[in-house]
Design a protein around this motif. Structure first.
Motif, short mmCIF file in Angstrom:
data_model
loop_
_atom_site.label_atom_id
_atom_site.label_comp_id
_atom_site.label_asym_id
_atom_site.label_seq_id
_atom_site.Cartn_x
_atom_site.Cartn_y
_atom_site.Cartn_z
N ILE A 1 12.54 43.90 -14.69
CA ILE A 1 13.23 43.65 -15.96
C ILE A 1 14.64 43.14 -15.65
N THR A 2 15.08 42.10 -16.36
CA THR A 2 16.49 41.73 -16.25
C THR A 2 17.20 42.26 -17.50
N ALA A 3 18.45 42.67 -17.34
CA ALA A 3 19.16 43.26 -18.48
C ALA A 3 20.65 42.97 -18.40
N ILE B 1 9.99 40.85 -17.27
CA ILE B 1 10.54 40.85 -18.64
C ILE B 1 12.01 40.44 -18.56
N ALA B 2 12.33 39.28 -19.13
CA ALA B 2 13.70 38.76 -19.04
C ALA B 2 14.47 39.15 -20.29
N ALA B 3 15.11 40.32 -20.23
CA ALA B 3 15.88 40.79 -21.39
C ALA B 3 17.37 40.50 -21.22
N ALA B 4 17.77 39.98 -20.06
CA ALA B 4 19.19 39.72 -19.83
C ALA B 4 19.66 38.55 -20.68
N ALA B 5 20.92 38.60 -21.07
CA ALA B 5 21.54 37.46 -21.75
C ALA B 5 22.25 36.66 -20.65
N VAL B 6 21.50 35.73 -20.09
CA VAL B 6 21.99 35.00 -18.91
C VAL B 6 22.75 33.76 -19.36
N ALA B 7 23.85 33.47 -18.68
CA ALA B 7 24.61 32.27 -19.04
C ALA B 7 23.77 31.03 -18.81
N ASP B 8 23.84 30.10 -19.76
CA ASP B 8 23.15 28.82 -19.58
C ASP B 8 24.03 27.84 -18.82
N TYR B 9 25.34 28.08 -18.90
CA TYR B 9 26.30 27.20 -18.23
C TYR B 9 27.30 28.02 -17.44
N ALA C 1 23.36 26.54 -15.44
CA ALA C 1 23.01 27.61 -14.50
C ALA C 1 21.49 27.60 -14.37
N PRO C 2 20.95 28.14 -13.29
CA PRO C 2 19.48 28.13 -13.17
C PRO C 2 18.82 28.97 -14.26
N ASP C 3 17.71 28.47 -14.81
CA ASP C 3 16.97 29.24 -15.82
C ASP C 3 15.92 30.08 -15.08
N THR C 4 16.23 31.34 -14.90
CA THR C 4 15.37 32.21 -14.09
C THR C 4 14.02 32.41 -14.75
N LEU C 5 14.04 32.66 -16.05
CA LEU C 5 12.78 32.91 -16.76
C LEU C 5 11.83 31.73 -16.60
N ALA C 6 12.36 30.50 -16.83
CA ALA C 6 11.50 29.32 -16.70
C ALA C 6 10.99 29.19 -15.27
N GLY D 1 9.71 36.63 -22.26
CA GLY D 1 11.09 36.22 -22.49
C GLY D 1 11.65 36.85 -23.75
N PHE D 2 12.93 36.70 -23.94
CA PHE D 2 13.60 37.15 -25.16
C PHE D 2 14.25 35.94 -25.82
N ALA D 3 14.34 35.96 -27.11
CA ALA D 3 15.07 34.92 -27.82
C ALA D 3 15.99 35.59 -28.82
N ALA D 4 17.27 35.41 -28.64
CA ALA D 4 18.26 35.96 -29.58
C ALA D 4 18.78 34.79 -30.39
N GLU D 5 18.52 34.81 -31.67
CA GLU D 5 18.86 33.65 -32.50
C GLU D 5 19.62 34.09 -33.74
N THR D 6 20.49 33.20 -34.21
CA THR D 6 21.20 33.52 -35.46
C THR D 6 20.44 32.95 -36.66
N GLN E 1 9.38 27.78 -29.93
CA GLN E 1 9.74 26.62 -29.10
C GLN E 1 9.96 27.05 -27.65
N LYS E 2 10.69 28.17 -27.49
CA LYS E 2 10.98 28.68 -26.14
C LYS E 2 9.71 29.14 -25.44
N LEU E 3 8.86 29.81 -26.20
CA LEU E 3 7.59 30.31 -25.65
C LEU E 3 6.79 29.14 -25.07
N LYS F 1 7.90 25.88 -24.47
CA LYS F 1 8.61 25.06 -23.48
C LYS F 1 8.61 25.74 -22.11
N LYS F 2 8.84 27.07 -22.11
CA LYS F 2 8.91 27.76 -20.81
C LYS F 2 7.53 28.27 -20.37
N ARG F 3 6.52 28.04 -21.15
CA ARG F 3 5.14 28.46 -20.86
C ARG F 3 5.06 29.96 -20.58
N1 CTP Z 1 17.12 33.22 -19.37
C1 CTP Z 1 17.08 33.21 -18.00
N2 CTP Z 1 17.97 32.46 -17.28
C2 CTP Z 1 18.89 31.71 -17.90
C3 CTP Z 1 18.95 31.71 -19.31
C4 CTP Z 1 18.06 32.48 -20.01
O1 CTP Z 1 16.24 33.90 -17.41
N3 CTP Z 1 19.76 30.99 -17.19
C5 CTP Z 1 16.14 33.99 -20.15
C6 CTP Z 1 16.73 35.12 -20.95
O2 CTP Z 1 16.72 36.34 -20.22
C7 CTP Z 1 15.82 35.18 -22.16
C8 CTP Z 1 15.45 33.73 -22.36
O3 CTP Z 1 15.59 33.09 -21.10
O4 CTP Z 1 14.63 35.88 -21.88
C9 CTP Z 1 16.35 33.07 -23.37
O5 CTP Z 1 16.02 31.72 -23.42
P1 CTP Z 1 17.14 30.58 -23.59
O6 CTP Z 1 16.39 29.33 -23.93
O7 CTP Z 1 17.99 30.47 -22.42
O8 CTP Z 1 17.95 31.12 -24.78
P2 CTP Z 1 19.44 30.79 -25.12
O9 CTP Z 1 20.32 31.00 -23.94
O10 CTP Z 1 19.78 31.56 -26.32
O11 CTP Z 1 19.35 29.21 -25.30
P3 CTP Z 1 19.45 28.22 -26.53
O12 CTP Z 1 20.83 27.76 -26.49
O13 CTP Z 1 18.46 27.17 -26.19
O14 CTP Z 1 19.06 28.99 -27.76
#
Ligand code: CTP
Length: 404
Positions: free
Chosen positions: A192-194, A271-279, A303-308, A321-326, A335-337, A339-341
């Motif tokens: 699990i990532t957190a 299980i990728a529950a971490a809020a990982v930076a995309d950039y 940044a690398p997308d670990t889940l993908a 995966g997790f998706a936190a959306e507003t 879409q995430k499900l 795209k990331k298969r």
């Molecule tokens: N995740 C990951 N590595 C990253 C970014 C996200 O493993 N660098 C995982 C998160 O743990 C979560 C999922 O991917 O399970 C979230 O998907 P993501 O598309 O990255 O969501 P957001 O960052 O919210 O992106 P967006 O701006 O597309 O909504």
């Protein structure tokens, strides 16, 4: 478990043996009967008299002690125990149990008992990381033995890392609360990532997010309750490590990526529950950036997308995966499900006080082929149990399909 739980406490030869006295005292305070069994190595670290006085029972240490055997033979002792806890469990002890040896009292008891067995590993971090120890642990967990820890931190040898024995209070809670366990994920390893990540801008500043890690930690605890071996890769959070979880601390998205792939072997569920930076900032100077009167531009790179990357592996675990959306939560989650298969995605609404750093949550779970389940607002611990049950069910039907 009833207050008169009979605990057979195995103590082996590690420096953490000094904590056994506190363990015996704590177990007695919780109303348990405690029978201590020491290995010869343990007696190099600790005298039996202390444990004898605290437990109120003669310490056993020898398979060939005629007087002790006459009072209660080793098979009788193995039957007497409701639960076996070996703390500390050295690398040597773990190896012996994995081999199924029966040439001393403790290993014989572990073979002869049908009580649940818990091991609290305690050793130098490199001994713990050694593939031999890891393989032995995997063997033992596949046979239903539960590992409690080790924890991460300063070690008696002066090094820092995983290998510390968990604190007596954590061990006691883990074995006495075990009555509420299920076997949904018995024999499975779950990673699990957190929590958040921190992306350094300079040596004193970083980019991060509002994740508290509570959901990921609740899932780790739920997976443990379901009988899984749990590896938790987590960013900076202010939460105690659940007893029995292997915790790997990281700060940046890149470190999370490396840690996940380093420890993924043997995992059945990710299980990728971490809020990982995309950039992350493109450059991190080694000196603090000084302000000027000009506007400042921060250049960010992906940044690398670990889940993908986990989902793209040929031999991949069941990947969640997790998706936190507003907004448009389900739309973006699906879409995430796709795209990331992923095998499953857990979506929740965030912002306006929802989800981040709260103790409850509201979830929609989606999986391929339009599968969908809604979980109404509830405590994160309860939702985590429900999620784990759902994952265990999907995992079961996936392996049934692949077997046919
Ligand atoms: N995740 C990951 N590595 C990253 C970014 C996200 O493993 N660098 C995982 C998160 O743990 C979560 C999922 O991917 O399970 C979230 O998907 P993501 O598309 O990255 O969501 P957001 O960052 O919210 O992106 P967006 O701006 O597309 O909504």
């Amino acid at each position: 478990m009833s207050p008169a739980t009979r605990v057979l406490l195995g103590v082996t030869g590690g420096i953490a043996a000094y904590k056994s006295a506190e363990l015996v005292r704590g177990l007695r305070a919780r109303g348990c009967e405690v029978q201590v069994v020491m290995t010869p190595g343990a007696k190099e670290f600790l005298g039996a008299a202390t444990l004898q006085a605290l437990s109120g029972r003669q310490v056993r240490d020898d398979l060939w002690d005629e007087a002790a055997e006459a009072a209660m033979g080793h098979i009788e002792l193995a039957r007497w125990a409701d639960v076996v806890l070996v703390a500390p469990a050295t690398a040597q002890c773990i190896a012996r149990l994995a081999l199924g040896l029966a040439d001393d009292l403790l290993s014989t008891l572990c073979l002869a008992t049908d009580a649940p067995i818990y091991l609290a590993p305690a050793m130098n971090r490199l001994m713990w990381a050694n593939p031999a120890t890891q393989a032995n642990c995997a063997t033992l967990t596949s046979r239903g033995i539960t590992l409690l820890g080790p924890g991460v931190g300063d070690q008696a040898c002066g090094e820092t890392g995983p290998g510390r024995m968990l604190e007596p209070a954590e061990l006691i809670a883990a074995i006495l609360d075990a009555g509420s366990r299920s076997t949904l994920l018995a024999g499975k390893t779950v990673m699990i990532t957190a929590g958040p990540t921190r992306e350094p801008i300079d040596p004193v500043r970083y980019l991060t997010n509002r994740s508290s890690g509570k959901m990921g930690f609740a899932i780790a605890q739920a997976a443990l309750r379901a009988g899984a071996r749990v590896r938790l890769v987590c960013g900076p959070v202010n939460l105690p490590t659940p007893a029995g979880v292997e915790r790997i601390d990281i700060e940046t998205a890149e470190q999370l990526h490396a840690a996940v792939h380093e420890h993924l072997a043997g995992c059945h569920v990710f299980i990728a529950a971490a809020a990982v930076a995309d950039y992350r900032p493109e450059h991190c100077p080694d000196r603090k950036i000084k302000k000027t009167d000009e506007k400042m531009t921060l250049c960010l790179q992906r940044a690398p997308d670990t889940l993908a990357s986990v989902a793209a592996l040929e031999q991949r675990p069941f990947t969640v995966g997790f998706a936190a959306e507003t907004h448009e939560v389900e739309h973006y989650a699906r879409q995430k499900l796709e795209k990331k298969r992923l095998d499953m995605i857990v979506a929740n609404r965030v912002g306006e006080g929802l989800a981040f750093d709260t103790d409850d949550n509201e979830l929609v779970v989606l999986w391929p082929d339009d599968g969908r389940e809604v979980f109404a607002r509830a405590a994160k611990a309860k939702l985590a149990d429900e999620l784990i049950a759902l994952i265990a069910g999907r995992l079961g039907s996936q392996s049934a399909e692949s077997a046919t």
